[in-house]
Design an enzyme around this catalytic site. Structure first.
Site, PDB file in Angstrom:
ATOM      1  N   LYS A 169       1.770  -1.658 -33.554  1.00  0.00           N
ATOM      2  CA  LYS A 169       0.417  -1.439 -33.039  1.00  0.00           C
ATOM      3  C   LYS A 169       0.209  -2.340 -31.822  1.00  0.00           C
ATOM      4  O   LYS A 169      -0.053  -3.527 -31.933  1.00  0.00           O
ATOM      5  CB  LYS A 169      -0.659  -1.758 -34.078  1.00  0.00           C
ATOM      6  N   GLU A 378      -8.401 -22.943 -26.735  1.00  0.00           N
ATOM      7  CA  GLU A 378      -7.585 -22.133 -25.831  1.00  0.00           C
ATOM      8  C   GLU A 378      -8.503 -21.315 -24.925  1.00  0.00           C
ATOM      9  O   GLU A 378      -9.325 -20.543 -25.413  1.00  0.00           O
ATOM     10  CB  GLU A 378      -6.700 -21.204 -26.662  1.00  0.00           C
TER      11      GLU A 378
HETATM   12  P1  NAD Z   1      -6.014 -10.829 -30.571  1.00  0.00           P
HETATM   13  O1  NAD Z   1      -5.633 -11.749 -31.666  1.00  0.00           O
HETATM   14  O2  NAD Z   1      -7.429 -10.536 -30.327  1.00  0.00           O
HETATM   15  O3  NAD Z   1      -5.284  -9.413 -30.765  1.00  0.00           O
HETATM   16  C1  NAD Z   1      -3.902  -9.297 -30.983  1.00  0.00           C
HETATM   17  C2  NAD Z   1      -3.614  -7.975 -31.688  1.00  0.00           C
HETATM   18  O4  NAD Z   1      -4.210  -8.015 -32.988  1.00  0.00           O
HETATM   19  C3  NAD Z   1      -4.200  -6.752 -30.988  1.00  0.00           C
HETATM   20  O5  NAD Z   1      -3.287  -5.691 -31.076  1.00  0.00           O
HETATM   21  C4  NAD Z   1      -5.458  -6.471 -31.809  1.00  0.00           C
HETATM   22  O6  NAD Z   1      -5.856  -5.129 -31.748  1.00  0.00           O
HETATM   23  C5  NAD Z   1      -4.972  -6.843 -33.205  1.00  0.00           C
HETATM   24  N1  NAD Z   1      -6.046  -7.117 -34.159  1.00  0.00           N
HETATM   25  C6  NAD Z   1      -7.323  -7.525 -33.891  1.00  0.00           C
HETATM   26  N2  NAD Z   1      -8.031  -7.624 -35.039  1.00  0.00           N
HETATM   27  C7  NAD Z   1      -7.197  -7.303 -36.047  1.00  0.00           C
HETATM   28  C8  NAD Z   1      -7.329  -7.221 -37.462  1.00  0.00           C
HETATM   29  N3  NAD Z   1      -8.487  -7.486 -38.070  1.00  0.00           N
HETATM   30  N4  NAD Z   1      -6.254  -6.863 -38.208  1.00  0.00           N
HETATM   31  C9  NAD Z   1      -5.076  -6.598 -37.621  1.00  0.00           C
HETATM   32  N5  NAD Z   1      -4.888  -6.621 -36.275  1.00  0.00           N
HETATM   33  C10 NAD Z   1      -5.927  -6.988 -35.501  1.00  0.00           C
HETATM   34  O7  NAD Z   1      -5.307 -11.448 -29.277  1.00  0.00           O
HETATM   35  P2  NAD Z   1      -5.429 -10.968 -27.773  1.00  0.00           P
HETATM   36  O8  NAD Z   1      -6.772 -11.334 -27.265  1.00  0.00           O
HETATM   37  O9  NAD Z   1      -4.965  -9.562 -27.669  1.00  0.00           O
HETATM   38  O10 NAD Z   1      -4.317 -11.928 -27.090  1.00  0.00           O
HETATM   39  C11 NAD Z   1      -4.531 -13.239 -26.736  1.00  0.00           C
HETATM   40  C12 NAD Z   1      -4.103 -14.207 -27.838  1.00  0.00           C
HETATM   41  O11 NAD Z   1      -2.723 -14.028 -28.155  1.00  0.00           O
HETATM   42  C13 NAD Z   1      -4.216 -15.665 -27.415  1.00  0.00           C
HETATM   43  O12 NAD Z   1      -4.800 -16.429 -28.432  1.00  0.00           O
HETATM   44  C14 NAD Z   1      -2.767 -16.100 -27.208  1.00  0.00           C
HETATM   45  O13 NAD Z   1      -2.522 -17.470 -27.350  1.00  0.00           O
HETATM   46  C15 NAD Z   1      -2.053 -15.295 -28.224  1.00  0.00           C
HETATM   47  N6  NAD Z   1      -0.628 -15.168 -27.856  1.00  0.00           N
HETATM   48  C16 NAD Z   1       0.312 -15.869 -28.573  1.00  0.00           C
HETATM   49  C17 NAD Z   1       1.646 -15.789 -28.203  1.00  0.00           C
HETATM   50  C18 NAD Z   1       2.732 -16.542 -28.968  1.00  0.00           C
HETATM   51  O14 NAD Z   1       3.903 -16.189 -28.797  1.00  0.00           O
HETATM   52  N7  NAD Z   1       2.419 -17.529 -29.770  1.00  0.00           N
HETATM   53  C19 NAD Z   1       2.022 -15.009 -27.119  1.00  0.00           C
HETATM   54  C20 NAD Z   1       1.034 -14.328 -26.413  1.00  0.00           C
HETATM   55  C21 NAD Z   1      -0.288 -14.395 -26.801  1.00  0.00           C
END
Ligand code: NAD
Length: 471
Positions: A169, A378
């Site tokens: 997803k 962050e």
């Molecule tokens: P997010 O956590 O909002 O979303 C990530 C994914 O999770 C999306 O596909 C979203 O649709 C899904 N999601 C949202 N709610 C959900 C739920 N209730 N159940 C299951 N899936 C759900 O993150 P974002 O805003 O898309 O990305 C930014 C974040 O990602 C930042 O915090 C960043 O630090 C993190 N990130 C971490 C890494 C790493 O390798 N550690 C790499 C890149 C980004």
């Protein structure tokens, strides 16, 4: 205007059962690029059922077969570099420079998975027993928007190496990038059902993947907040979880560092991927007596940092992915001001001439203490906090005084000293005098930056279950 109206299930592009539409908006112009029709819970259930069926045979494939599949997937994307760069620039607003690096990362993921398969032993003798490393089952892959196809390749390559099937997803904001990679992968002709992709909202499709009993493991990259929600859902059926979450990475400049090298690198680390990077070095720790020198260098470099059209090959900082993300960064800059930090360069509002897109001014704060929100939370934009320290011991204390622990950076002209400091930092990866990626070594976070590791043997074993035979 493009409409992405298909998801990918059982080796075919199919219409989703869901009918909700999501607008794809250019981060550079805020004009509409197209729409994606989102999958729903039933689509996720269909995809999981297909992956479960495919697992029966895919888990029995030989190492040679899996290497061949990985080679085919890699070959399918290899000649499309320009298309991958273009779609990432257009849809995500990633800079040309970042999109190019991201493509190399995609290819590298397949190479490292192939190397692993050539060396990894799926049967081992431990004690007096044979330990068989078995594919874990169907893996749910949930990823964010900031390097969408990079995450797909990294996680899918490892799953295939392990003999697992997957349901992916992606972020709904990455639909065009997903469409391109699916067209490539489709050509690779893997057995049906090995990988399935459902565009959809996190709380709908992501939530179903997190709780469905036929998913054995979740590999998630995203925010710490959503990671916690997923882990809570997953525990009901004892899913294994690998969580790659947020960061607030410290960059420790030791007092013997060559500042003319260390400071440009620190700016690159802070503003990589336009600041929308989990590994961005957003807390710059400098010796108190070097502050004035550092300020002069930072101002000089940031004033020359090119912000603008991500298509331009010399652009270093592009737009934020969405209006929401732009607002989030603005709010944090305002928070920093309210907390009493001082803006060295940058600040609120859009850079002149870039009012149409979600552009922010690369911003550096001084007079920051490590308890301020801008030093603890962050931001996910090009905002850097400079924090001073008096002694090396204090530098390590400040660096580790965070709930996160994904990455850290150390600069020193003395390798032994840098090594000693690096070895005290609570971070899953520490960069010493450089910024690099080693796809054969584990990547992941200490503390609230996650659970588990990706890449290398440790990353592969997260997709395997050991079975001990006592004979
Ligand atoms: P997010 O956590 O909002 O979303 C990530 C994914 O999770 C999306 O596909 C979203 O649709 C899904 N999601 C949202 N709610 C959900 C739920 N209730 N159940 C299951 N899936 C759900 O993150 P974002 O805003 O898309 O990305 C930014 C974040 O990602 C930042 O915090 C960043 O630090 C993190 N990130 C971490 C890494 C790493 O390798 N550690 C790499 C890149 C980004």
């Amino acid at each position: 205007m493009k409409t992405i109206d298909k998801i990918y299930i059982n080796g075919a592009f199919v219409s989703p059962r869901g009918n909700e539409r999501f607008e794809l908006i250019s981060p550079t112009t805020n004009k509409k690029l197209g729409e994606v029709i989102l999958g729903n819970k039933e689509d996720a259930i269909d995809a999981i059922a297909v992956a479960k069926k495919a697992f029966k045979t895919f888990s029995k494939t030989t190492i040679e077969e899996r290497i061949e599949y990985l080679q085919k997937l890699k070959a399918s994307i290899e000649n499309r570099k320009q298309d991958f760069v273009n779609v990432m620039v257009e849809e995500y607003g990633g800079t040309f420079q970042f999109a190019s690096v991201s493509f190399d990362y995609m290819i590298g993921s397949f190479n490292s998975a192939i190397t692993l398969l050539n060396t990894y032993s799926f049967k081992k003798i431990m004690g007096e027993s044979e330990v068989q490393m078995e594919p874990i089952g169907v893996v749910g892959i949930i990823i964010p928007w900031n390097s969408s196809n990079g995450f797909i390749c990294g996680k899918l390559a490892t799953a295939i190496a392990a003999g697992c099937t997957v349901v992916i997803k992606p972020s709904e904001m990455s639909a065009q990038q997903t469409q391109l990679i699916l067209e490539c992968f489709h050509e690779a002709g893997l057995p049906k059902g090995v990988y399935n992709v459902v565009n959809g909202l996190g709380e709908v499709v992501g939530a179903e993947i997190s709780r469905n009993p036929d998913i054995s493991k979740i590999s998630f990259t995203g925010s710490t907040m959503v990671g916690k929600m997923i882990a809570k859902q997953a525990v009901d059926t004892m899913k294994r979880v690998t969580l790659e979450l947020g960061g607030k990475s410290p960059n420790v400049i030791l007092d013997d560092a060559n500042l003319s090298k260390a400071i440009p690198m620190a700016i690159a680390a802070a503003f990589m991927n336009s600041g929308q990077a989990c590994i961005a070095g957003t807390r710059l720790l400098v010796p108190e007596n070097k502050l004035e020198e550092v300020k002069t260098l930072v101002s000089e470099i940031v004033s020359k940092t090119i912000v603008g059209d991500p298509k331009n090959q010399i652009t270093a900082v592009g737009p934020m992915v969405s209006k929401k993300q732009y607002e989030r960064v603005q709010n944090y800059i305002q928070t920093g001001i309210n907390e009493g930090a001082e803006i060295l360069i940058g600040g609120l509002g859009k850079p002149e001439g870039l009012e149409d897109g979600n552009f922010v001014k690369p911003t550096v704060f001084v007079n920051v203490n490590n308890q301020m929100r801008i030093a603890r939370e962050e931001i996910f934009g090009p905002v850097l906090s400079i924090i001073t320290y008096k002694t090396e011991v204090e530098a390590v204390e400040i660096a580790n005084d965070t709930t996160y622990g994904l990455q850290a950076y150390v600069s020193s002209s003395n390798k032994d000293r840098a090594y000693k400091v690096a070895s005290q930092l609570q971070a899953g990866r520490v960069q010493i005098n450089k910024i690099g990626h080693d796809p054969m070594a584990p990547f992941g976070g200490f503390k609230q930056s996650g659970i588990g590791r990706e890449f290398g043997t440790i990353g592969l074993e997260a997709y395997l279950e050991p079975r001990t035979l006592i004979r």
